[in-house]
Write a protein that holds these residues in place. Structure first.
Motif, PDB file in Angstrom:
ATOM      1  N   PRO A   9      36.104 -32.578  77.319  1.00  0.00           N
ATOM      2  CA  PRO A   9      35.572 -32.145  76.003  1.00  0.00           C
ATOM      3  C   PRO A   9      36.757 -32.367  74.892  1.00  0.00           C
ATOM      4  N   GLU A  10      37.805 -32.997  75.078  1.00  0.00           N
ATOM      5  CA  GLU A  10      38.099 -33.607  73.639  1.00  0.00           C
ATOM      6  C   GLU A  10      38.113 -34.267  72.805  1.00  0.00           C
ATOM      7  N   PRO A  12      34.645 -36.492  70.516  1.00  0.00           N
ATOM      8  CA  PRO A  12      33.042 -36.579  71.238  1.00  0.00           C
ATOM      9  C   PRO A  12      32.783 -38.014  71.614  1.00  0.00           C
ATOM     10  N   GLN A  22      35.688 -42.616  75.754  1.00  0.00           N
ATOM     11  CA  GLN A  22      34.628 -41.722  75.326  1.00  0.00           C
ATOM     12  C   GLN A  22      34.221 -43.036  74.559  1.00  0.00           C
ATOM     13  N   HIS A  44      31.923 -33.151  74.777  1.00  0.00           N
ATOM     14  CA  HIS A  44      32.060 -32.582  73.313  1.00  0.00           C
ATOM     15  C   HIS A  44      30.841 -32.560  72.686  1.00  0.00           C
ATOM     16  N   SER A  47      29.057 -34.588  70.641  1.00  0.00           N
ATOM     17  CA  SER A  47      28.368 -36.253  71.399  1.00  0.00           C
ATOM     18  C   SER A  47      27.302 -36.246  70.664  1.00  0.00           C
ATOM     19  N   PRO A  55      26.145 -28.939  75.673  1.00  0.00           N
ATOM     20  CA  PRO A  55      28.090 -29.558  75.836  1.00  0.00           C
ATOM     21  C   PRO A  55      28.818 -28.873  76.413  1.00  0.00           C
ATOM     22  N   SER A  59      37.352 -26.554  75.164  1.00  0.00           N
ATOM     23  CA  SER A  59      38.319 -27.573  74.419  1.00  0.00           C
ATOM     24  C   SER A  59      39.217 -28.272  75.056  1.00  0.00           C
ATOM     25  N   ASN A  70      33.835 -24.782  81.406  1.00  0.00           N
ATOM     26  CA  ASN A  70      33.356 -26.178  81.795  1.00  0.00           C
ATOM     27  C   ASN A  70      33.287 -26.309  83.301  1.00  0.00           C
ATOM     28  N   SER A  89      35.849 -36.671  84.085  1.00  0.00           N
ATOM     29  CA  SER A  89      36.914 -35.956  83.207  1.00  0.00           C
ATOM     30  C   SER A  89      37.709 -35.155  84.278  1.00  0.00           C
TER      31      SER A  89
END
Length: 343
Positions: A9-10, A12, A22, A44, A47, A55, A59, A70, A89
């Motif tokens: 999640p850090e 996008p 990513q 994120h 994104s 989402p 974060s 999450n 992830s």
């Protein structure tokens, strides 16, 4: 296929500047959608992808409360039940889904701990969980404990312009974080011993500012050795394309090394240490040289004109392009779905 993909999640998807994982996920999602697959991405909130996007509310991957949030968000896949779940992830996010029969792929971009793999396999329903590593180097570490496949990362071939020729005095390049494990000091030594110019690009982590000031900054003269800071895609394309070679004097077991594929997309050969996946990415004598010491790097740089830059671009197209990566993941997805149906 209905495919669910998760990202940390850090940052996008795609990231605004740095964020290799990513970038790879973005290429994968777009490639799968182009082929008609039904893709859902958990990532994120900012994104921007051409598929269903859910989402992630937490974060920080390292924060316990964010991990719980999450994990609960991903647990809706128990109801949606895609054909396959591809996790790029945290493995912890899959915890509620491990006992389910849905095929799951855990994708590692770095070396995992054996204990983590073994614990996941104990929780997973028989044959529902397999792993992919971004190199054989990673996959080989997992295979004694679980099914594992090697699927190489990819770069966008449209982002990087092929440079068939560079001047005989073209500089060497170093691109990466400025810290001891990346071997920036080795790159400086190679430049000095060969008399070749060196362009250094990359961020200086706060905890390695002393390293930069002691081992790198004293050698920066703005002529033979230059430091240009961080670079965006356009600047990276120009820097790599105009370089005689990318130096990869890595002092750790490299998981893949996306910068090597980026350089080869420009036609730029690699001179790197024999660490981790470097011998897989670099075809010794064809797309660069794999070395065991700084002495070996010095000798290789002196022979860099022997490398055909067209061969570098061709190898990247064949092995590290979006098309190659999507093909490979499709094969893994279908194999896992088929294996689970027959078990």
């Amino acid at each position: 296929m209905r495919i669910a993909i998760t990202a940390d999640p850090e940052l996008p998807v795609p990231p605004p500047l740095y964020g290799g994982v990513q970038r790879v996920i973005d290429l994968l999602v777009r490639g799968l959608v182009d082929r008609g697959h039904d893709v859902t991405l958990f990532a994120h909130p900012d994104s921007d992808v051409p598929c269903r996007h859910i989402p992630l509310p937490g974060s920080d991957s390292r924060d316990g409360f964010d991990t719980v949030k999450n994990t609960l968000t991903l647990s809706r896949l128990a109801v949606y039940q895609p054909d396959i779940i591809h996790s790029a992830s945290r493995l912890a996010y899959l915890t509620p889904l491990l006992p389910l029969r849905i095929p799951k792929i855990m994708n590692y971009h770095r070396l995992p701990t054996v204990e983590r793999v073994q614990k996941a396999m104990l929780l997973a329903r028989n044959n529902s969980l397999a792993f992919t590593g971004v190199s054989q180097h990673i996959a080989d570490r997992i295979r004694p404990y679980a099914s594992a496949y090697a699927v190489y990362n990819a770069v966008s071939m449209r982002t990087y312009d092929f440079q068939a020729d560079v001047p005989s005095d073209a500089p060497l390049a170093f691109l990466g974080r400025i810290e001891p494990i990346k071997g920036t000091h080795h790159a400086v030594e190679v430049s000095q011993r060969t008399g070749r110019d060196l362009t250094i690009a990359g961020n200086i982590p706060d905890d390695h500012e002393d390293y930069f000031q002691k081992y790198i900054h004293p050698h920066i003269d703005g002529k033979q050795i230059r430091y240009i800071g961080t670079v965006d895609d356009s600047e990276k394309n120009e820097m790599l394309g105009k370089s005689a070679a990318l130096l990869m004097p890595i002092d750790i077991e490299e998981a893949f090394g996306l910068v090597m594929a980026e350089a080869m997309a420009c036609g730029t050969p690699i001179v790197g240490f024999r660490r981790g996946a470097v011998p897989e990415v670099v075809s010794h004598g064809t797309t660069g040289f794999v070395c065991d010491s700084v002495d070996g790097m010095v000798e290789s740089v002196q022979n860099i004109e022997e490398v055909d830059r067209t061969a570098c671009r061709s190898r990247c197209e064949e092995m590290f392009s979006q098309n190659a990566m999507v093909n490979a993941y499709e094969r893994v997805y279908r194999a896992r779905i088929s294996d689970l149906k027959s078990s």
